[in-house]
Enzyme design. Structure first.
Site, PDB file in Angstrom:
ATOM      1  CE1 TYR A   1      14.084  -1.722   9.297  1.00  0.00           C
ATOM      2  CE2 TYR A   1      14.405  -3.298  11.073  1.00  0.00           C
ATOM      3  CZ  TYR A   1      14.647  -2.892   9.780  1.00  0.00           C
ATOM      4  OH  TYR A   1      15.439  -3.649   8.963  1.00  0.00           O
TER       5      TYR A   1
ATOM      6  CG  HIS B   1      17.349  -1.079   6.306  1.00  0.00           C
ATOM      7  ND1 HIS B   1      17.134  -1.398   7.628  1.00  0.00           N
ATOM      8  CD2 HIS B   1      18.200  -0.027   6.308  1.00  0.00           C
ATOM      9  CE1 HIS B   1      17.839  -0.577   8.387  1.00  0.00           C
ATOM     10  NE2 HIS B   1      18.489   0.260   7.623  1.00  0.00           N
TER      11      HIS B   1
ATOM     12  CG  ASN C   1      13.616  -4.928  -4.025  1.00  0.00           C
ATOM     13  OD1 ASN C   1      12.800  -4.941  -4.950  1.00  0.00           O
ATOM     14  ND2 ASN C   1      13.391  -5.527  -2.855  1.00  0.00           N
TER      15      ASN C   1
ATOM     16  CB  ALA D   1      11.061  -2.969  -2.693  1.00  0.00           C
TER      17      ALA D   1
HETATM   18  C1  LIG Z   1       7.404  -4.635  -2.740  1.00  0.00           C
HETATM   19  C2  LIG Z   1       6.163  -5.547  -2.691  1.00  0.00           C
HETATM   20  C3  LIG Z   1       5.806  -5.834  -1.246  1.00  0.00           C
HETATM   21  C4  LIG Z   1       4.992  -4.780  -3.383  1.00  0.00           C
HETATM   22  O1  LIG Z   1       3.799  -5.549  -3.162  1.00  0.00           O
HETATM   23  P1  LIG Z   1       2.549  -5.455  -4.160  1.00  0.00           P
HETATM   24  O2  LIG Z   1       1.399  -6.135  -3.518  1.00  0.00           O
HETATM   25  O3  LIG Z   1       2.961  -5.948  -5.509  1.00  0.00           O
HETATM   26  O4  LIG Z   1       2.320  -3.884  -4.231  1.00  0.00           O
HETATM   27  P2  LIG Z   1       1.038  -3.126  -4.782  1.00  0.00           P
HETATM   28  O5  LIG Z   1       0.256  -4.015  -5.713  1.00  0.00           O
HETATM   29  O6  LIG Z   1       0.298  -2.544  -3.628  1.00  0.00           O
HETATM   30  O7  LIG Z   1       1.726  -1.978  -5.648  1.00  0.00           O
HETATM   31  C5  LIG Z   1       1.650  -0.614  -5.248  1.00  0.00           C
HETATM   32  C6  LIG Z   1       2.399   0.240  -6.246  1.00  0.00           C
HETATM   33  O8  LIG Z   1       3.802   0.013  -6.138  1.00  0.00           O
HETATM   34  C7  LIG Z   1       4.397   0.134  -7.452  1.00  0.00           C
HETATM   35  N1  LIG Z   1       4.954  -1.178  -7.838  1.00  0.00           N
HETATM   36  C8  LIG Z   1       4.820  -2.369  -7.210  1.00  0.00           C
HETATM   37  N2  LIG Z   1       5.502  -3.345  -7.858  1.00  0.00           N
HETATM   38  C9  LIG Z   1       6.085  -2.740  -8.917  1.00  0.00           C
HETATM   39  C10 LIG Z   1       6.929  -3.198  -9.993  1.00  0.00           C
HETATM   40  N3  LIG Z   1       7.292  -4.484 -10.099  1.00  0.00           N
HETATM   41  N4  LIG Z   1       7.363  -2.300 -10.910  1.00  0.00           N
HETATM   42  C11 LIG Z   1       6.972  -1.003 -10.844  1.00  0.00           C
HETATM   43  N5  LIG Z   1       6.163  -0.500  -9.866  1.00  0.00           N
HETATM   44  C12 LIG Z   1       5.741  -1.350  -8.914  1.00  0.00           C
HETATM   45  C13 LIG Z   1       3.286   0.549  -8.385  1.00  0.00           C
HETATM   46  O9  LIG Z   1       3.218   1.959  -8.378  1.00  0.00           O
HETATM   47  C14 LIG Z   1       2.073  -0.043  -7.678  1.00  0.00           C
HETATM   48  O10 LIG Z   1       0.857   0.586  -8.044  1.00  0.00           O
HETATM   49  P3  LIG Z   1       0.082   0.145  -9.388  1.00  0.00           P
HETATM   50  O11 LIG Z   1       0.016  -1.375  -9.409  1.00  0.00           O
HETATM   51  O12 LIG Z   1      -1.259   0.806  -9.240  1.00  0.00           O
HETATM   52  O13 LIG Z   1       0.904   0.673 -10.521  1.00  0.00           O
HETATM   53  C15 LIG Z   1       6.412  -6.844  -3.494  1.00  0.00           C
HETATM   54  O14 LIG Z   1       6.911  -6.525  -4.776  1.00  0.00           O
HETATM   55  C16 LIG Z   1       7.360  -7.824  -2.812  1.00  0.00           C
HETATM   56  O15 LIG Z   1       6.945  -8.606  -1.948  1.00  0.00           O
HETATM   57  N6  LIG Z   1       8.647  -7.800  -3.197  1.00  0.00           N
HETATM   58  C17 LIG Z   1       9.627  -8.743  -2.630  1.00  0.00           C
HETATM   59  C18 LIG Z   1       9.933  -8.439  -1.182  1.00  0.00           C
HETATM   60  C19 LIG Z   1      10.460  -7.027  -1.027  1.00  0.00           C
HETATM   61  O16 LIG Z   1      11.221  -6.548  -1.855  1.00  0.00           O
HETATM   62  N7  LIG Z   1      10.015  -6.358   0.063  1.00  0.00           N
HETATM   63  C20 LIG Z   1      10.400  -4.988   0.362  1.00  0.00           C
HETATM   64  C21 LIG Z   1      11.752  -4.896   0.958  1.00  0.00           C
HETATM   65  S1  LIG Z   1      11.638  -4.670   2.692  1.00  0.00           S
END
Ligand SMILES: CC(C)(COP(=O)(O)OP(=O)(O)OC[C@H]1O[C@@H](n2cnc3c(N)ncnc32)[C@H](O)[C@@H]1OP(=O)(O)O)[C@@H](O)C(=O)NCCC(=O)NCCS
Length: 77
Positions: free
Chosen positions: A28, A67, A72, A75
């Site tokens: 998880y 989850h 969102n 994510a």
């Molecule tokens: C979700 C999260 C962890 C992604 O982290 P990140 O470092 O930006 O992710 P990556 O750069 O590895 O992105 C991987 C892929 O995800 C997708 N993606 C990530 N953010 C995106 C956005 N804002 N819109 C569309 N696609 C997105 C894309 O396909 C991306 O690949 P690409 O950049 O080559 O197009 C980040 O947005 C975050 O911390 N969000 C807030 C906390 C959260 O929501 N956590 C998850 C809930 S448990």
């Protein structure tokens, strides 16, 4: 696992192992977050791949889940 850029914490993932009946184990993902200025740089992917790589070394992992709120979209994407 925590990711640092120049001594600054920019991303983190934390998981819990959940034992199920029959010996299988679920992973998880409790925390997955990247600091907003450092998003879309592949850090979230790196954190997830770290967990996937570790899980591949075990032979009893049945599934990995987290989850997320339905609104969102970052994510979910
Ligand atoms: C979700 C999260 C962890 C992604 O982290 P990140 O470092 O930006 O992710 P990556 O750069 O590895 O992105 C991987 C892929 O995800 C997708 N993606 C990530 N953010 C995106 C956005 N804002 N819109 C569309 N696609 C997105 C894309 O396909 C991306 O690949 P690409 O950049 O080559 O197009 C980040 O947005 C975050 O911390 N969000 C807030 C906390 C959260 O929501 N956590 C998850 C809930 S448990």
């Amino acid at each position: 696992m925590t990711t640092y850029f120049s001594d600054v914490c920019v991303g983190s993932i934390a998981c819990r192992l959940e034992k199920k009946e029959g010996g299988a184990v679920s992973i998880y993902i409790m925390i997955l977050g990247v600091w907003a200025p450092y998003r879309r740089l592949g850090i979230g992917t790196k954190l997830l791949k770290h967990v996937l790589n570790l899980s591949e070394k075990q032979n009893n992992i049945s599934d990995i889940y987290l989850h997320v709120l339905t609104n969102n979209e970052d994510a979910i994407a």
